[in-house]
Design a protein around this motif. Structure first.
Motif, PDB file in Angstrom:
ATOM      1  N   UNK A  45       0.829  -1.199   0.000  1.00  0.00           N
ATOM      2  CA  UNK A  45       0.000   0.000   0.000  1.00  0.00           C
ATOM      3  C   UNK A  45       0.865   1.252   0.000  1.00  0.00           C
ATOM      4  N   UNK A  46       0.390   2.278  -0.684  1.00  0.00           N
ATOM      5  CA  UNK A  46       1.093   3.563  -0.686  1.00  0.00           C
ATOM      6  C   UNK A  46       0.669   4.367   0.542  1.00  0.00           C
ATOM      7  N   UNK A  47       1.401   5.441   0.820  1.00  0.00           N
ATOM      8  CA  UNK A  47       1.079   6.294   1.967  1.00  0.00           C
ATOM      9  C   UNK A  47      -0.290   6.925   1.798  1.00  0.00           C
ATOM     10  N   UNK A  48      -0.649   7.288   0.588  1.00  0.00           N
ATOM     11  CA  UNK A  48      -1.962   7.891   0.337  1.00  0.00           C
ATOM     12  C   UNK A  48      -3.088   6.906   0.674  1.00  0.00           C
ATOM     13  N   UNK A  49      -2.916   5.621   0.303  1.00  0.00           N
ATOM     14  CA  UNK A  49      -3.929   4.605   0.611  1.00  0.00           C
ATOM     15  C   UNK A  49      -4.026   4.380   2.124  1.00  0.00           C
ATOM     16  N   UNK A  50      -2.870   4.438   2.799  1.00  0.00           N
ATOM     17  CA  UNK A  50      -2.853   4.276   4.257  1.00  0.00           C
ATOM     18  C   UNK A  50      -3.561   5.451   4.916  1.00  0.00           C
ATOM     19  N   UNK A  72      -5.761   7.551   3.663  1.00  0.00           N
ATOM     20  CA  UNK A  72      -7.199   7.574   3.350  1.00  0.00           C
ATOM     21  C   UNK A  72      -7.983   6.579   4.190  1.00  0.00           C
ATOM     22  N   UNK A  73      -7.341   5.519   4.645  1.00  0.00           N
ATOM     23  CA  UNK A  73      -7.981   4.561   5.542  1.00  0.00           C
ATOM     24  C   UNK A  73      -8.552   3.334   4.861  1.00  0.00           C
ATOM     25  N   UNK A  74      -8.664   3.361   3.537  1.00  0.00           N
ATOM     26  CA  UNK A  74      -9.218   2.196   2.846  1.00  0.00           C
ATOM     27  C   UNK A  74      -8.307   0.985   2.982  1.00  0.00           C
ATOM     28  N   UNK A  75      -7.005   1.201   2.909  1.00  0.00           N
ATOM     29  CA  UNK A  75      -6.061   0.092   3.054  1.00  0.00           C
ATOM     30  C   UNK A  75      -6.137  -0.500   4.456  1.00  0.00           C
ATOM     31  N   UNK A  76      -6.257   0.363   5.460  1.00  0.00           N
ATOM     32  CA  UNK A  76      -6.342  -0.113   6.845  1.00  0.00           C
ATOM     33  C   UNK A  76      -7.603  -0.950   7.032  1.00  0.00           C
ATOM     34  N   UNK A 112       2.730  -3.741   7.918  1.00  0.00           N
ATOM     35  CA  UNK A 112       2.698  -2.793   6.802  1.00  0.00           C
ATOM     36  C   UNK A 112       3.263  -1.425   7.167  1.00  0.00           C
ATOM     37  N   UNK A 113       2.916  -0.918   8.329  1.00  0.00           N
ATOM     38  CA  UNK A 113       3.382   0.401   8.782  1.00  0.00           C
ATOM     39  C   UNK A 113       3.664   0.330  10.285  1.00  0.00           C
ATOM     40  N   UNK A 114       4.581   1.156  10.776  1.00  0.00           N
ATOM     41  CA  UNK A 114       4.865   1.135  12.224  1.00  0.00           C
ATOM     42  C   UNK A 114       3.734   1.758  13.042  1.00  0.00           C
TER      43      UNK A 114
END
Length: 168
Positions: free
Chosen positions: A61-66, A68-72, A138-140
């Motif tokens: 996932x890109x930072x923008x997707x993260x 925006x919350x859809x990826x989460x 995916x992210x810290x």
């Protein structure tokens, strides 16, 4: 005589739904669902915020997707069992200037709702733990916000007033 007597419900209470056999037992109206909530604090390293549309090294996932919350929401729903619905109704992006830390962060309000399954607080807390473990791949995450208990169960129709109180 004529007096109701108490009874023990045991360690694992069950909700009995009386209906026709083989019928769909999902709750059709969202306001009837019982939910639990918690916050998920994600740390955005500088390389994430500089390259908003590039995929991360550990994440598809890109930072923008993260942000925006859809990826989460997709990550969380993939690990939660069938019958429990995940919603991310509120997200806040905080910059370094707003937080006082040397990193940007995103705070999500994650809500678990029982659609065709009874949602208990202890189960919701297990979902929270699994969510934190999966999202951290995916992210810290912000370490001092990990492991906090989920809220007590509440009806879905109260969610908007909880969000309003939370953001004011």
């Amino acid at each position: 005589r004529g007096v109701d007597r108490g009874f023990k419900i045991g360690k694992a209470p069950e909700m009995y739904v009386f209906g026709k056999p083989n019928s769909d037992r999902t709750i059709k109206r969202k306001e009837l669902m019982m939910c639990c909530r918690h916050e998920l604090h994600i740390v955005l390293p500088d390389e994430y915020t500089l390259n908003m549309d590039q995929k991360g090294t550990n994440s598809p996932y890109s930072a923008r997707e993260i942000i925006d919350g859809d990826a989460i929401k997709d990550i969380i729903q993939s690990i939660i069992p069938q019958g429990i619905v995940v919603d991310v109704p509120e997200r806040r992006f905080l910059t370094k200037d707003e937080t006082g830390y040397d990193f940007d962060m995103v705070i999500y309000l994650v809500v678990y709702c029982g659609q065709s399954k009874v949602l208990r607080r202890d189960e919701a807390d297990e979902y929270r733990h699994a969510t934190e473990c999966e999202v951290e791949k995916h992210v810290p995450l912000r370490e001092n916000r990990r492991g906090r208990l989920v809220s007590r169960p509440f009806p879905y129709y109260l969610l908007q007033s909880i969000i309003d109180d939370h953001t004011s």
